[in-house]
Design a protein around this motif. Structure first.
Motif, PDB file in Angstrom:
ATOM      1  N   ALA A   1       2.170  -3.172 -11.984  1.00  0.00           N
ATOM      2  CA  ALA A   1       3.196  -3.070 -13.023  1.00  0.00           C
ATOM      3  C   ALA A   1       4.511  -3.001 -12.266  1.00  0.00           C
ATOM      4  CB  ALA A   1       2.976  -1.826 -13.872  1.00  0.00           C
ATOM      5  N   LEU A   2       5.337  -4.018 -12.464  1.00  0.00           N
ATOM      6  CA  LEU A   2       6.570  -4.138 -11.699  1.00  0.00           C
ATOM      7  C   LEU A   2       7.780  -3.962 -12.602  1.00  0.00           C
ATOM      8  CD1 LEU A   2       5.511  -7.261  -9.604  1.00  0.00           C
ATOM      9  CD2 LEU A   2       5.362  -4.864  -8.940  1.00  0.00           C
ATOM     10  N   ALA A   3       8.686  -3.093 -12.182  1.00  0.00           N
ATOM     11  CA  ALA A   3       9.948  -2.886 -12.886  1.00  0.00           C
ATOM     12  C   ALA A   3      11.057  -3.492 -12.026  1.00  0.00           C
ATOM     13  CB  ALA A   3      10.193  -1.397 -13.096  1.00  0.00           C
ATOM     14  N   PRO A   4      12.096  -4.015 -12.655  1.00  0.00           N
ATOM     15  CA  PRO A   4      13.188  -4.621 -11.874  1.00  0.00           C
ATOM     16  C   PRO A   4      13.720  -3.634 -10.841  1.00  0.00           C
ATOM     17  CG  PRO A   4      13.496  -5.016 -14.207  1.00  0.00           C
ATOM     18  CD  PRO A   4      12.342  -4.064 -14.088  1.00  0.00           C
ATOM     19  N   PRO A   5      13.991  -4.097  -9.646  1.00  0.00           N
ATOM     20  CA  PRO A   5      13.937  -5.468  -9.153  1.00  0.00           C
ATOM     21  C   PRO A   5      12.625  -5.832  -8.470  1.00  0.00           C
ATOM     22  CG  PRO A   5      15.080  -4.111  -7.554  1.00  0.00           C
ATOM     23  CD  PRO A   5      14.661  -3.196  -8.677  1.00  0.00           C
TER      24      PRO A   5
ATOM     25  N   LEU B   1       0.809  -1.218   0.000  1.00  0.00           N
ATOM     26  CA  LEU B   1       0.000   0.000   0.000  1.00  0.00           C
ATOM     27  C   LEU B   1       0.843   1.269   0.000  1.00  0.00           C
ATOM     28  CD1 LEU B   1      -2.817   1.077  -0.159  1.00  0.00           C
ATOM     29  CD2 LEU B   1      -2.995   0.894   2.318  1.00  0.00           C
ATOM     30  N   ASP B   2       1.946   1.293   0.730  1.00  0.00           N
ATOM     31  CA  ASP B   2       2.782   2.491   0.728  1.00  0.00           C
ATOM     32  C   ASP B   2       3.305   2.783  -0.674  1.00  0.00           C
ATOM     33  OD1 ASP B   2       2.436   2.981   3.429  1.00  0.00           O
ATOM     34  OD2 ASP B   2       4.279   1.950   4.022  1.00  0.00           O
ATOM     35  N   GLU B   3       3.762   1.753  -1.374  1.00  0.00           N
ATOM     36  CA  GLU B   3       4.248   1.926  -2.744  1.00  0.00           C
ATOM     37  C   GLU B   3       3.124   2.425  -3.657  1.00  0.00           C
ATOM     38  OE1 GLU B   3       7.125  -1.271  -4.347  1.00  0.00           O
ATOM     39  OE2 GLU B   3       5.907  -2.238  -2.796  1.00  0.00           O
ATOM     40  N   ALA B   4       1.952   1.792  -3.523  1.00  0.00           N
ATOM     41  CA  ALA B   4       0.822   2.160  -4.377  1.00  0.00           C
ATOM     42  C   ALA B   4       0.408   3.611  -4.135  1.00  0.00           C
ATOM     43  CB  ALA B   4      -0.357   1.221  -4.141  1.00  0.00           C
TER      44      ALA B   4
ATOM     45  N   LEU C   1       7.065  -1.362  -7.679  1.00  0.00           N
ATOM     46  CA  LEU C   1       5.727  -1.074  -8.179  1.00  0.00           C
ATOM     47  C   LEU C   1       5.746   0.288  -8.867  1.00  0.00           C
ATOM     48  CD1 LEU C   1       2.776  -2.299  -8.011  1.00  0.00           C
ATOM     49  CD2 LEU C   1       2.400  -0.612  -6.207  1.00  0.00           C
ATOM     50  N   VAL C   2       5.490   0.302 -10.183  1.00  0.00           N
ATOM     51  CA  VAL C   2       5.488   1.555 -10.944  1.00  0.00           C
ATOM     52  C   VAL C   2       4.100   1.879 -11.496  1.00  0.00           C
ATOM     53  CG1 VAL C   2       7.936   1.385 -11.507  1.00  0.00           C
ATOM     54  CG2 VAL C   2       6.233   0.447 -13.102  1.00  0.00           C
TER      55      VAL C   2
ATOM     56  N   PRO D   1       4.672   8.722 -13.115  1.00  0.00           N
ATOM     57  CA  PRO D   1       4.907   9.608 -14.261  1.00  0.00           C
ATOM     58  C   PRO D   1       6.107   9.216 -15.134  1.00  0.00           C
ATOM     59  CG  PRO D   1       4.337  10.901 -12.330  1.00  0.00           C
ATOM     60  CD  PRO D   1       4.483   9.475 -11.860  1.00  0.00           C
ATOM     61  N   ALA D   2       7.154   8.685 -14.553  1.00  0.00           N
ATOM     62  CA  ALA D   2       8.328   8.292 -15.344  1.00  0.00           C
ATOM     63  C   ALA D   2       8.046   7.106 -16.259  1.00  0.00           C
ATOM     64  CB  ALA D   2       9.505   7.963 -14.418  1.00  0.00           C
ATOM     65  N   PHE D   3       6.935   6.397 -15.998  1.00  0.00           N
ATOM     66  CA  PHE D   3       6.592   5.211 -16.784  1.00  0.00           C
ATOM     67  C   PHE D   3       5.339   5.413 -17.631  1.00  0.00           C
ATOM     68  CE2 PHE D   3       9.520   3.654 -13.706  1.00  0.00           C
ATOM     69  CZ  PHE D   3      10.158   2.571 -14.304  1.00  0.00           C
ATOM     70  N   GLN D   4       4.798   6.626 -17.633  1.00  0.00           N
ATOM     71  CA  GLN D   4       3.592   6.892 -18.414  1.00  0.00           C
ATOM     72  C   GLN D   4       3.900   6.956 -19.902  1.00  0.00           C
ATOM     73  OE1 GLN D   4       1.729  10.385 -16.687  1.00  0.00           O
ATOM     74  NE2 GLN D   4       1.233   9.299 -14.808  1.00  0.00           N
TER      75      GLN D   4
END
Length: 182
Positions: free
Chosen positions: A57-61, A18-21, A64-65, A109-112
């Motif tokens: 949507a998960l980016a390495p490693p 939840l914190d990441e989201a 959550l993006v 925003p960096a992944f939009q």
């Protein structure tokens, strides 16, 4: 500029992330720290609803993006009680029945503008048993509204005001499965 890493869409336990989201949502939606804290218990309550599910949507490693979550609509839920009257005025309140609600969809925003939002919403609605999907979005021309229209969502009610918000929203609906392509 370095290329952004590949992103994987998969089910996530949003309650444990939840914190990441909420960080992603705050950056994507421009929320203050106070607004984020108001949303924390709301998201927890949503995730306990029957049929609620989330994709990340998960980016390495494994960062959550982006995320989406939703659930089968229930007319007794707060959101439905707010949008029912504006939908009824337009003859569209039947959309509240047999619908899967996209409750939140946000991408860092960096992944939009990379198709991540499209992938998240189509993946979650592809798992829905309901014949249609509904959502609300800020009622202004935006990349989000253009995305929703490209997927087949249409305006069902406009200028809907939610308590504690100053911006009007549009309620949108689309038959499932969502339209593919751009």
């Amino acid at each position: 500029m370095a290329a952004l890493p590949a992103v994987v869409i998969e089910p996530v336990d949003l309650a444990t992330r939840l914190d990441e989201a909420l960080t992603v949502q705050a950056l994507a939606f421009g929320l203050s720290a106070d607004e984020v804290e108001v949303r924390r218990p709301i998201v927890h309550r949503h995730l306990l609803q029957p049929g609620a599910r989330a994709l990340g949507a998960l980016a390495p490693p494994g960062n959550l993006v982006g995320f989406v979550y939703g659930m089968p609509n229930d007319r007794r839920h707060w959101w439905s009680t707010v949008v029912e009257s504006p939908l009824r005025r337009g003859g569209n309140d039947g959309w509240l029945d047999d619908a899967f609600v996209i409750t939140e969809l946000h991408v860092h925003p960096a992944f939009q503008a990379r198709g991540i939002g499209r992938s998240l919403i189509t993946a979650i609605t592809d798992t829905a048993d309901e014949p249609r999907s509904i959502l609300s979005a800020v009622d202004t021309e935006s990349p989000a509204r253009r995305l929703y229209r490209s997927l087949g969502y249409q305006d069902l009610a406009r200028r809907v005001l939610f308590p504690s918000t100053i911006s009007p929203y549009a309620v949108m609906g689309a038959p499932l499965p969502l339209r593919r392509g751009n």
